[in-house]
Motif scaffolding. Structure first.
Motif, short mmCIF file in Angstrom:
data_model
loop_
_atom_site.label_atom_id
_atom_site.label_comp_id
_atom_site.label_asym_id
_atom_site.label_seq_id
_atom_site.Cartn_x
_atom_site.Cartn_y
_atom_site.Cartn_z
N ILE A 199 0.84 -1.20 0.00
CA ILE A 199 0.00 0.00 0.00
C ILE A 199 0.87 1.25 0.00
N ARG A 200 1.92 1.26 0.79
CA ARG A 200 2.80 2.43 0.85
C ARG A 200 3.52 2.66 -0.48
N ALA A 201 3.71 1.58 -1.26
CA ALA A 201 4.43 1.70 -2.53
C ALA A 201 3.55 2.19 -3.67
N LEU A 202 2.25 2.34 -3.45
CA LEU A 202 1.34 2.77 -4.51
C LEU A 202 1.71 4.14 -5.10
N PRO A 203 2.04 5.15 -4.28
CA PRO A 203 2.40 6.45 -4.90
C PRO A 203 3.60 6.34 -5.83
N GLY A 204 4.55 5.47 -5.50
CA GLY A 204 5.74 5.33 -6.34
C GLY A 204 5.41 4.87 -7.75
N ILE A 205 4.66 3.77 -7.87
CA ILE A 205 4.33 3.28 -9.22
C ILE A 205 3.37 4.22 -9.92
N CYS A 206 2.47 4.84 -9.17
CA CYS A 206 1.48 5.72 -9.79
C CYS A 206 2.10 7.02 -10.30
N ARG A 207 3.32 7.32 -9.90
CA ARG A 207 4.01 8.50 -10.42
C ARG A 207 4.67 8.21 -11.77
N GLU A 208 4.75 6.95 -12.18
CA GLU A 208 5.26 6.61 -13.50
C GLU A 208 4.33 7.25 -14.54
N PRO A 209 4.87 7.93 -15.56
CA PRO A 209 4.02 8.65 -16.51
C PRO A 209 2.95 7.79 -17.18
N CYS A 210 3.25 6.53 -17.50
CA CYS A 210 2.26 5.70 -18.17
C CYS A 210 1.23 5.13 -17.21
N VAL A 211 1.48 5.23 -15.91
CA VAL A 211 0.56 4.68 -14.91
C VAL A 211 -0.32 5.76 -14.30
N GLN A 212 0.19 6.96 -14.19
CA GLN A 212 -0.51 8.02 -13.45
C GLN A 212 -1.95 8.24 -13.91
N PRO A 213 -2.26 8.24 -15.22
CA PRO A 213 -3.66 8.43 -15.61
C PRO A 213 -4.59 7.31 -15.14
N HIS A 214 -4.02 6.18 -14.73
CA HIS A 214 -4.83 5.03 -14.34
C HIS A 214 -4.62 4.68 -12.86
N SER A 215 -4.15 5.66 -12.10
CA SER A 215 -3.83 5.41 -10.70
C SER A 215 -5.06 5.02 -9.88
N GLU A 216 -6.20 5.62 -10.18
CA GLU A 216 -7.42 5.30 -9.42
C GLU A 216 -7.79 3.83 -9.55
N LEU A 217 -7.68 3.29 -10.77
CA LEU A 217 -7.99 1.88 -10.99
C LEU A 217 -6.96 0.99 -10.29
N LEU A 218 -5.69 1.34 -10.39
CA LEU A 218 -4.65 0.53 -9.74
C LEU A 218 -4.83 0.52 -8.23
N ILE A 219 -5.13 1.66 -7.63
CA ILE A 219 -5.34 1.73 -6.18
C ILE A 219 -6.50 0.84 -5.78
N ALA A 220 -7.60 0.90 -6.52
CA ALA A 220 -8.79 0.10 -6.19
C ALA A 220 -8.49 -1.39 -6.28
N ILE A 221 -7.80 -1.82 -7.33
CA ILE A 221 -7.49 -3.24 -7.49
C ILE A 221 -6.56 -3.71 -6.39
N THR A 222 -5.57 -2.88 -6.05
CA THR A 222 -4.62 -3.26 -5.00
C THR A 222 -5.31 -3.39 -3.65
N LEU A 223 -6.22 -2.46 -3.35
CA LEU A 223 -6.94 -2.55 -2.08
C LEU A 223 -7.81 -3.80 -2.03
N ASP A 224 -8.34 -4.23 -3.18
CA ASP A 224 -9.13 -5.46 -3.21
C ASP A 224 -8.29 -6.67 -2.81
N LEU A 225 -6.98 -6.61 -3.07
CA LEU A 225 -6.10 -7.74 -2.73
C LEU A 225 -5.95 -7.93 -1.23
N LEU A 226 -6.30 -6.92 -0.44
CA LEU A 226 -6.19 -7.06 1.01
C LEU A 226 -7.14 -8.14 1.52
N ALA A 227 -8.11 -8.54 0.70
CA ALA A 227 -9.02 -9.61 1.08
C ALA A 227 -8.29 -10.94 1.22
N LEU A 228 -7.08 -11.05 0.67
CA LEU A 228 -6.31 -12.28 0.76
C LEU A 228 -5.56 -12.40 2.08
#
Length: 299
Positions: free
Chosen positions: A192-221
């Protein structure tokens, strides 16, 4: 290409088919953005590849409706088109090989996870602990690009890039398969703490909201527990756009020595606090709730 197809056990969908999962949808949207950036923007991409009288037919040519479907993430890039794209822009190969399939909550295997990790494994140290050397990321610096052991979660987080994030994701999924509950909890928090790092990548930043949501869903594991992880998504979004965000402690100290602004990043994991209650009531452990009685905070 073989590594990517092995990680994506279902195989990429054929041309024109709907994207079958959120992780593949995310992968294709990131690839589309990376392609647009490599071409100089979506307008240039449209002029070059949307079929018209001025464009020549080729393996990457597409109709106007296809262009819009790919741009909006409603269709997936086929394996054939992807091969042509990577031959034209070899720099996109690493993006195509990112193991986004591990963001799916569906079951995975150690072989699928280690297929990506093995590409970065180097000679082990004298104690026999596997070590990994990941490539340079957009925001990486020499201080956080040195080899790391497979359990060095802190230094993976300090990379502040896509490789640190996906290595933490691989560790999180491996610990889940190996039933190493304590390590999985640590990996989940660092992920979770590493999310800002990858989301700052230029090709990822426009899709950061989707990546954050999918990553948070993984906490169910995570294993069942009475202490859940609560996340401040607004803080993550702020850190994505914060020009002074720096996860690497050594780099922050160097910056401060030169008089630069380098504050310690706030933790997006919301601290849990005990809510004071009457003697006949059961205590409640809530995220972000200030206690009514001083001194009743807990970790």
């Amino acid at each position: 290409m073989g590594e990517m197809l092995e990680l994506d056990q279902a195989g990429p969908p054929q041309r024109g088919r709907p994207v079958p999962s959120e992780s593949l949808r995310l992968r294709d949207r990131i690839l589309w953005t990376a392609w647009s950036l490599a071409e100089g923007g979506e307008q240039i991409l449209r002029r070059r590849y949307v079929v018209s009288r001025e464009t020549a037919d080729g393996p990457l040519a597409m109709r106007a409706d296809e262009f819009d479907a790919y741009r909006q993430g409603r269709r997936s890039i086929s394996s054939t088109r992807l091969r042509h794209l990577l031959s034209l822009h070899p720099s996109l190969r690493e993006v195509a090989l990112w193991p986004t399939v591990l963001l799916d909550r569906r079951p995975t295997t150690k072989r699928a996870i280690e297929a990506w990790l093995a590409r970065f494994r180097i000679a082990p140290s004298l104690v026999g602990v596997p070590r990994y050397l990941y490539p340079d990321g957009t925001f990486s610096d020499q201080e956080n690009r040195n080899p790391v052991s497979e359990d060095d979660l802190e230094r993976l987080y300090e990379r502040g890039d896509a490789y640190g994030f996906f290595a933490l994701l691989a560790a999180y999924r491996l610990y889940h398969l190996e039933r190493r509950s304590d390590r999985q909890w640590y990996a989940g928090r660092y992920l979770i703490r590493a999310l800002p790092g990858i989301c700052r990548e230029p090709c990822v930043q426009p899709h950061s909201e989707l990546l954050i949501a999918i990553t948070l869903d993984l906490l169910a594991l995570l294993p069942d527990t009475s202490v859940p992880i609560a996340v401040d998504t607004k803080l993550i979004t702020q850190q994505i756009h914060d020009p002074f965000f720096e996860p690497c402690r050594a780099l922050r100290l160097q910056a401060r020595e030169h008089g630069e602004i380098a504050p310690d990043p706030r933790d997006p994991i919301v601290p849990l606090r005990y809510e004071a209650c009457a003697s006949e009531e059961a205590p409640l452990l809530l995220a972000g709730i200030q206690p009514r009685v001083s001194g009743l905070t807990g970790n």
